[in-house]
Design a protein around this motif. Structure first.
Motif, mmCIF file in Angstrom:
data_model
loop_
_atom_site.group_PDB
_atom_site.id
_atom_site.type_symbol
_atom_site.label_atom_id
_atom_site.label_comp_id
_atom_site.label_asym_id
_atom_site.label_seq_id
_atom_site.Cartn_x
_atom_site.Cartn_y
_atom_site.Cartn_z
ATOM 1 N N VAL A 221 -8.630 -14.320 7.601
ATOM 2 C CA VAL A 221 -7.237 -14.701 6.211
ATOM 3 C C VAL A 221 -6.373 -13.281 6.971
ATOM 4 C CG1 VAL A 221 -8.218 -13.360 4.416
ATOM 5 C CG2 VAL A 221 -5.948 -14.636 4.186
ATOM 6 N N ASP A 222 -5.147 -13.388 7.652
ATOM 7 C CA ASP A 222 -4.258 -12.436 7.596
ATOM 8 C C ASP A 222 -2.722 -12.139 6.112
ATOM 9 O OD1 ASP A 222 -4.347 -13.467 10.970
ATOM 10 O OD2 ASP A 222 -5.397 -12.090 10.234
ATOM 11 N N LEU A 223 -2.454 -10.882 6.285
ATOM 12 C CA LEU A 223 -1.693 -11.132 5.687
ATOM 13 C C LEU A 223 -0.397 -9.455 6.593
ATOM 14 C CD1 LEU A 223 -0.357 -10.467 2.734
ATOM 15 C CD2 LEU A 223 -1.481 -8.189 2.652
ATOM 16 N N GLN A 224 0.828 -10.626 7.064
ATOM 17 C CA GLN A 224 1.827 -9.485 7.449
ATOM 18 C C GLN A 224 2.834 -9.553 6.687
ATOM 19 O OE1 GLN A 224 3.165 -13.906 9.046
ATOM 20 N NE2 GLN A 224 2.240 -11.982 11.742
ATOM 21 N N MET A 225 2.358 -7.666 6.708
ATOM 22 C CA MET A 225 3.553 -7.090 5.928
ATOM 23 C C MET A 225 4.829 -6.573 6.860
ATOM 24 S SD MET A 225 0.307 -5.072 3.988
ATOM 25 C CE MET A 225 0.207 -3.923 5.312
ATOM 26 N N SER A 226 6.315 -6.605 5.997
ATOM 27 C CA SER A 226 7.484 -6.113 6.553
ATOM 28 C C SER A 226 8.504 -5.365 6.113
ATOM 29 C CB SER A 226 7.765 -7.185 7.473
ATOM 30 O OG SER A 226 8.178 -8.388 6.366
ATOM 31 N N SER A 227 9.229 -4.951 6.803
ATOM 32 C CA SER A 227 10.249 -3.651 5.366
ATOM 33 C C SER A 227 9.170 -2.997 4.657
ATOM 34 C CB SER A 227 10.828 -5.071 4.829
ATOM 35 O OG SER A 227 11.679 -5.918 5.381
ATOM 36 N N LEU A 228 7.931 -2.621 5.231
ATOM 37 C CA LEU A 228 7.116 -1.525 4.429
ATOM 38 C C LEU A 228 7.853 -0.885 3.209
ATOM 39 C CD1 LEU A 228 4.515 -1.622 6.484
ATOM 40 C CD2 LEU A 228 4.342 -2.404 4.394
ATOM 41 N N LYS A 229 7.273 -0.602 2.545
ATOM 42 C CA LYS A 229 8.042 0.247 1.437
ATOM 43 C C LYS A 229 6.728 1.977 0.637
ATOM 44 C CE LYS A 229 10.737 -2.732 -0.389
ATOM 45 N NZ LYS A 229 11.284 -3.004 -2.464
ATOM 46 N N PRO A 230 8.115 2.958 1.075
ATOM 47 C CA PRO A 230 6.165 3.937 0.350
ATOM 48 C C PRO A 230 5.407 3.549 -0.717
ATOM 49 C CG PRO A 230 8.420 5.517 1.061
ATOM 50 C CD PRO A 230 8.793 3.447 0.854
ATOM 51 N N GLU A 231 6.252 2.812 -1.480
ATOM 52 C CA GLU A 231 5.541 2.246 -2.877
ATOM 53 C C GLU A 231 4.427 1.241 -2.809
ATOM 54 O OE1 GLU A 231 8.656 2.696 -2.860
ATOM 55 O OE2 GLU A 231 9.631 1.202 -3.458
ATOM 56 N N ASP A 232 3.798 0.264 -0.884
ATOM 57 C CA ASP A 232 3.306 -0.138 -0.611
ATOM 58 C C ASP A 232 2.308 0.668 -0.277
ATOM 59 O OD1 ASP A 232 5.978 -2.263 1.204
ATOM 60 O OD2 ASP A 232 4.381 -2.804 -1.015
ATOM 61 N N THR A 233 2.315 2.185 -0.095
ATOM 62 C CA THR A 233 0.777 2.501 -0.250
ATOM 63 C C THR A 233 -0.559 2.151 -0.979
ATOM 64 O OG1 THR A 233 2.554 4.568 0.861
ATOM 65 C CG2 THR A 233 -0.236 5.287 0.093
ATOM 66 N N GLY A 234 -1.800 2.501 -0.824
ATOM 67 C CA GLY A 234 -2.262 2.131 -1.080
ATOM 68 C C GLY A 234 -3.639 1.471 -0.312
ATOM 69 N N THR A 235 -4.765 1.403 -0.806
ATOM 70 C CA THR A 235 -6.238 0.912 -0.706
ATOM 71 C C THR A 235 -5.648 -1.234 -0.465
ATOM 72 O OG1 THR A 235 -7.239 2.679 -0.645
ATOM 73 C CG2 THR A 235 -8.531 0.634 0.014
ATOM 74 N N TYR A 236 -6.722 -0.914 0.452
ATOM 75 C CA TYR A 236 -6.559 -2.491 0.473
ATOM 76 C C TYR A 236 -6.880 -3.556 0.360
ATOM 77 C CZ TYR A 236 -1.305 -2.612 0.696
ATOM 78 O OH TYR A 236 0.430 -2.584 0.049
ATOM 79 N N TYR A 237 -7.702 -4.801 -0.263
ATOM 80 C CA TYR A 237 -9.450 -5.171 -0.337
ATOM 81 C C TYR A 237 -9.077 -6.648 -0.206
ATOM 82 C CZ TYR A 237 -10.191 -0.746 -2.355
ATOM 83 O OH TYR A 237 -10.556 0.592 -2.663
ATOM 84 N N CYS A 238 -10.004 -6.923 1.248
ATOM 85 C CA CYS A 238 -9.429 -8.645 1.027
ATOM 86 C C CYS A 238 -10.891 -8.974 0.246
ATOM 87 C CB CYS A 238 -10.640 -8.606 2.955
ATOM 88 S SG CYS A 238 -10.818 -10.421 2.702
ATOM 89 N N HIS A 239 -10.190 -9.990 -0.114
ATOM 90 C CA HIS A 239 -11.485 -10.831 -0.879
ATOM 91 C C HIS A 239 -11.754 -12.563 -0.649
ATOM 92 C CE1 HIS A 239 -9.573 -13.287 -4.444
ATOM 93 N NE2 HIS A 239 -8.340 -13.088 -3.083
ATOM 94 N N ALA A 240 -12.710 -13.037 -1.674
ATOM 95 C CA ALA A 240 -12.978 -14.187 -1.355
ATOM 96 C C ALA A 240 -13.873 -15.086 -2.265
ATOM 97 C CB ALA A 240 -13.728 -14.550 -0.211
ATOM 98 N N ARG A 241 -12.824 -15.919 -3.160
ATOM 99 C CA ARG A 241 -13.311 -15.844 -4.558
ATOM 100 C C ARG A 241 -14.072 -17.261 -3.823
ATOM 101 N NH1 ARG A 241 -8.826 -16.411 -6.286
ATOM 102 N NH2 ARG A 241 -8.815 -14.359 -7.477
ATOM 103 N N PHE A 242 -15.296 -18.039 -4.578
ATOM 104 C CA PHE A 242 -16.184 -18.856 -4.803
ATOM 105 C C PHE A 242 -15.451 -19.379 -6.333
ATOM 106 C CE2 PHE A 242 -18.235 -19.261 -0.781
ATOM 107 C CZ PHE A 242 -18.151 -17.584 -0.690
ATOM 108 N N SER A 243 -16.937 -20.270 -6.819
ATOM 109 C CA SER A 243 -16.195 -20.708 -8.085
ATOM 110 C C SER A 243 -16.434 -20.265 -9.333
ATOM 111 C CB SER A 243 -16.998 -22.230 -7.987
ATOM 112 O OG SER A 243 -18.501 -22.097 -8.455
ATOM 113 N N VAL A 244 -17.616 -19.593 -8.528
ATOM 114 C CA VAL A 244 -17.940 -17.978 -9.513
ATOM 115 C C VAL A 244 -17.767 -16.973 -9.824
ATOM 116 C CG1 VAL A 244 -19.963 -17.339 -11.526
ATOM 117 C CG2 VAL A 244 -19.519 -19.761 -10.221
#
Length: 114
Positions: A77-100
């Motif tokens: 999975v990719d996340l393309q981020m554009s027009s970034l703002k200072p409030e976009d600052t943070g730690t980004y965590y990838c996740h994968a959700r199964f049924s449970v």
């Protein structure tokens, strides 16, 4: 299930960056994949998500600026981020959700300088 994220770093406001995440292990039945974000002093929030059917979700704060995509064959999975703002600052965590279970990988830092 292992989630390996890459991308991020230091970006100037108005700039762009791409985060990528590849899942490995027992991922046959993964449903949703996406990204959480945790800004300093704030709770973790779901920023973008994409289902196996490619239906997407975006937090209001990133709509029109971020685009999530998924390659089921590569469990990526990719996340393309554009027009970034200072409030976009943070730690980004990838996740994968199964049924449970929702697996969350180690974070990658995105810092947007003004």
């Amino acid at each position: 299930v292992q989630l390996q994220a890459s991308g991020g770093g230091l970006v100037q406001a108005g700039g762009s960056a791409t985060l990528s995440c590849t899942a490995s292990g027992s991922i046959f039945n993964v449903r949703d994949m996406g990204w959480y974000r945790q800004a300093p002093g704030k709770q973790r929030e779901l920023v973008a998500d994409i289902g196996r059917d490619e239906i997407t979700y975006y937090a209001d704060s990133v709509k029109g600026r971020f685009a999530i995509s998924r390659d089921n064959a590569k469990s990526k999975v990719d996340l393309q981020m554009s027009s970034l703002k200072p409030e976009d600052t943070g730690t980004y965590y990838c996740h994968a959700r199964f049924s449970v279970t929702d697996y969350v990988g180690e974070g990658t830092q995105v810092t947007v300088s003004s």
